[in-house]
Design a protein around this motif. Structure first.
Motif, mmCIF file in Angstrom:
data_model
loop_
_atom_site.group_PDB
_atom_site.id
_atom_site.type_symbol
_atom_site.label_atom_id
_atom_site.label_comp_id
_atom_site.label_asym_id
_atom_site.label_seq_id
_atom_site.Cartn_x
_atom_site.Cartn_y
_atom_site.Cartn_z
ATOM 1 N N UNK A 107 0.811 -1.208 0.000
ATOM 2 C CA UNK A 107 0.000 0.000 0.000
ATOM 3 C C UNK A 107 0.835 1.245 0.000
ATOM 4 N N UNK A 108 0.123 2.369 0.047
ATOM 5 C CA UNK A 108 0.798 3.654 0.122
ATOM 6 C C UNK A 108 1.274 4.176 -1.204
ATOM 7 N N UNK A 109 0.741 3.647 -2.342
ATOM 8 C CA UNK A 109 1.173 4.085 -3.654
ATOM 9 C C UNK A 109 0.699 5.488 -3.943
ATOM 10 N N UNK A 110 1.228 6.082 -5.018
ATOM 11 C CA UNK A 110 0.904 7.453 -5.316
ATOM 12 C C UNK A 110 -0.528 7.662 -5.752
ATOM 13 N N UNK A 111 -1.175 6.634 -6.321
ATOM 14 C CA UNK A 111 -2.499 6.853 -6.863
ATOM 15 C C UNK A 111 -3.303 5.563 -6.817
ATOM 16 N N UNK A 112 -4.577 5.691 -6.491
ATOM 17 C CA UNK A 112 -5.434 4.511 -6.513
ATOM 18 C C UNK A 112 -5.881 4.191 -7.915
ATOM 19 N N UNK A 113 -5.872 5.192 -8.796
ATOM 20 C CA UNK A 113 -6.193 4.953 -10.200
ATOM 21 C C UNK A 113 -4.901 4.743 -10.941
ATOM 22 N N UNK A 114 -4.488 3.517 -11.036
ATOM 23 C CA UNK A 114 -3.146 3.197 -11.529
ATOM 24 C C UNK A 114 -3.168 2.984 -13.031
ATOM 25 N N UNK A 115 -2.654 3.939 -13.834
ATOM 26 C CA UNK A 115 -2.711 3.782 -15.275
ATOM 27 C C UNK A 115 -1.857 2.648 -15.768
ATOM 28 N N UNK A 116 -0.797 2.277 -15.021
ATOM 29 C CA UNK A 116 0.064 1.200 -15.483
ATOM 30 C C UNK A 116 -0.609 -0.148 -15.431
ATOM 31 N N UNK A 117 -1.651 -0.268 -14.599
ATOM 32 C CA UNK A 117 -2.304 -1.563 -14.482
ATOM 33 C C UNK A 117 -3.678 -1.578 -15.124
ATOM 34 N N UNK A 118 -3.966 -0.506 -15.930
ATOM 35 C CA UNK A 118 -5.287 -0.462 -16.535
ATOM 36 C C UNK A 118 -5.405 -1.536 -17.602
ATOM 37 N N UNK A 119 -6.630 -1.997 -17.828
ATOM 38 C CA UNK A 119 -6.836 -3.011 -18.844
ATOM 39 C C UNK A 119 -6.760 -2.367 -20.217
ATOM 40 N N UNK A 120 -6.073 -3.023 -21.127
ATOM 41 C CA UNK A 120 -5.922 -2.503 -22.472
ATOM 42 C C UNK A 120 -6.833 -3.301 -23.390
ATOM 43 N N UNK A 121 -7.603 -2.628 -24.241
ATOM 44 C CA UNK A 121 -8.547 -3.351 -25.105
ATOM 45 C C UNK A 121 -7.834 -4.360 -25.977
ATOM 46 N N UNK A 144 15.265 12.983 -14.709
ATOM 47 C CA UNK A 144 14.168 13.946 -14.599
ATOM 48 C C UNK A 144 13.187 13.477 -13.538
ATOM 49 N N UNK A 145 12.912 14.336 -12.551
ATOM 50 C CA UNK A 145 11.977 13.954 -11.501
ATOM 51 C C UNK A 145 10.557 13.817 -12.041
ATOM 52 N N UNK A 146 10.225 14.603 -13.081
ATOM 53 C CA UNK A 146 8.897 14.466 -13.683
ATOM 54 C C UNK A 146 8.702 13.063 -14.256
ATOM 55 N N UNK A 147 9.748 12.531 -14.870
ATOM 56 C CA UNK A 147 9.670 11.185 -15.430
ATOM 57 C C UNK A 147 9.486 10.159 -14.315
ATOM 58 N N UNK A 189 15.177 11.122 -5.245
ATOM 59 C CA UNK A 189 14.714 11.124 -3.853
ATOM 60 C C UNK A 189 13.279 10.625 -3.725
ATOM 61 N N UNK A 190 12.433 11.026 -4.682
ATOM 62 C CA UNK A 190 11.044 10.569 -4.651
ATOM 63 C C UNK A 190 10.976 9.058 -4.848
ATOM 64 N N UNK A 191 11.812 8.541 -5.734
ATOM 65 C CA UNK A 191 11.835 7.103 -5.973
ATOM 66 C C UNK A 191 12.325 6.325 -4.769
ATOM 67 N N UNK A 192 13.380 6.824 -4.120
ATOM 68 C CA UNK A 192 13.895 6.159 -2.917
ATOM 69 C C UNK A 192 12.848 6.144 -1.816
ATOM 70 N N UNK A 193 12.167 7.252 -1.619
ATOM 71 C CA UNK A 193 11.122 7.318 -0.596
ATOM 72 C C UNK A 193 9.983 6.351 -0.914
ATOM 73 N N UNK A 194 9.663 6.229 -2.201
ATOM 74 C CA UNK A 194 8.581 5.315 -2.606
ATOM 75 C C UNK A 194 8.950 3.868 -2.285
ATOM 76 N N UNK A 195 10.156 3.451 -2.632
ATOM 77 C CA UNK A 195 10.575 2.066 -2.400
ATOM 78 C C UNK A 195 10.664 1.765 -0.911
#
Length: 362
Positions: A5-19, A224-227, A266-272
């Motif tokens: 848990x604790x991910x950045x978003x509950x609507x996870x585009x990476x796990x969305x179903x692809x037609x 790039x932190x945006x990436x 830093x954002x990535x390290x905190x996430x992991x």
């Protein structure tokens, strides 16, 4: 793999179903790949600094074969210079011709191959691809059209090669400073996740995963932190971990390069390190990779990236205490002394890691 848990978003585009994307199947019928293979990308993981090495993820065996046309174009246009960075892409009439073919046909497949060969010759090819009407739509259509074929019985060598050549051009756009942010804002990386989510060990699927990883690698290359923020809203971390566990060595190298880049932010390290589940998901895979490395089988660049991932994790205080327990014994003893003999940067990183962990216990 569940990262907790604790991910950045509950609507996870990476796990969305692809037609039209079937559930990936395991290894199936063996298929032969032409000796040249698809035209994969080069230079995704070129050195970013003196302490970091990457992998040229692919082969360029298909390059060449259009040199005569380029030479004629150069003779007919005295303003053209073939050296990289010395000419605009649209000064080459062949580029204009193949862009028209890619958009309108009928030689779309050949256009993918020929434009891919031009990517090292023209610095502004990415800008031309992004700005030309219909080009990005054509590339995405090439990718989407293969979704229903993502089964070992259905994905042919020719189709895999064709999609890989489309991905090469996407990598070109993803790596250019003028088009990278536009590429990201359009959420184009999400179109690659069905390929990264496959598990078949056939070479046709390995090529798809490797080339897709190359596009992501091009995005993260320049820190790039945006990436990183965008990728953390997707399933890129668990997908990279699964590839690090079970794919080819080349795919593992690109995947761990992406993970390392995420950790360096830093954002990535905190996430992991935000949850124990995420931390152990990462360190368990790293540990398994170390255990499979042997002196008789040179670890190549994998060991370098593994050491750097552990070193970066040690920057987090809680992770540092846990690393004292979970760090593989092979990194504590002299198992890899001979392997690292000529790699000053990696030896320094490993020494710093062990020193940091020893200080924690003193």
């Amino acid at each position: 793999m569940n990262m907790g848990g604790g991910g950045p978003s509950t609507n996870n585009p990476g796990s969305m179903s692809m037609p039209g994307v079937p559930t990936p199947m395991g290894p199936g019928m063996n298929q032969q790949i032409p000796s040249g293979g698809p035209m994969l990308m080069g230079n995704t993981l070129n050195n970013n600094n003196s302490n970091e090495n990457g992998e040229n993820n692919g082969n360029n065996g298909n390059n060449g074969g259009n040199g005569g046309n380029d030479a004629n174009a150069t003779r007919n246009n005295p303003n053209m210079v073939n050296n990289r960075g010395a000419v605009h892409a649209l000064d080459d009439p062949n580029v204009y011709h193949w862009i028209c073919q890619l958009t309108y046909g009928p030689q779309k497949e050949q256009a993918l191959l020929e434009l891919g060969r031009k990517r090292e010759q023209f610095d502004d090819l990415a800008v031309v691809l992004w700005s030309s009407f219909g080009v990005m739509t054509s590339l995405l259509n090439e990718i989407i059209s293969v979704y229903p074929m993502l089964q070992p019985q259905m994905l042919s060598n020719n189709l895999s090669n064709r999609v890989c050549n489309a991905l090469v051009l996407l990598q070109c756009v993803a790596s250019h400073p003028e088009t990278k942010n536009l590429f990201l804002q359009a959420h184009i990386p999400l179109f690659l996740f069905p390929f990264l989510n496959t598990t078949s060990r056939q070479r046709t699927f390995e090529y798809l995963r490797l080339t897709s990883l190359g596009v992501i690698g091009a995005l993260v290359k320049n820190d790039s932190q945006d990436v990183i923020t965008f990728l953390l809203r997707t399933d890129i971390v668990p997908l990279c971990l699964r590839i690090m566990e079970s794919s080819s060595e080349l795919s593992k190298t690109v995947a761990i390069f992406i993970l390392q880049k995420i950790l360096l932010d830093d954002v990535g390290l905190q996430y992991i390190c935000a949850t124990l589940e995420r931390f152990y998901a990462v360190t368990n895979v790293l540990k398994d990779m170390v255990e499979h490395l042997t002196v008789s089988t040179p670890p190549g660049r994998l060991l370098k990236h593994i050491i750097r991932c552990y070193l970066r994790l040690s920057d987090d205080l809680e992770a540092r205490r846990l690393l004292k327990i979970v760090l593989p014994a092979k990194l504590r003893d002299n198992t890899f002394t001979e392997v690292l003999r000529d790699d000053v940067g990696s030896k320094r990183c490993l020494a710093q890691l062990l020193l940091t962990l020893n200080e924690e216990t003193s």
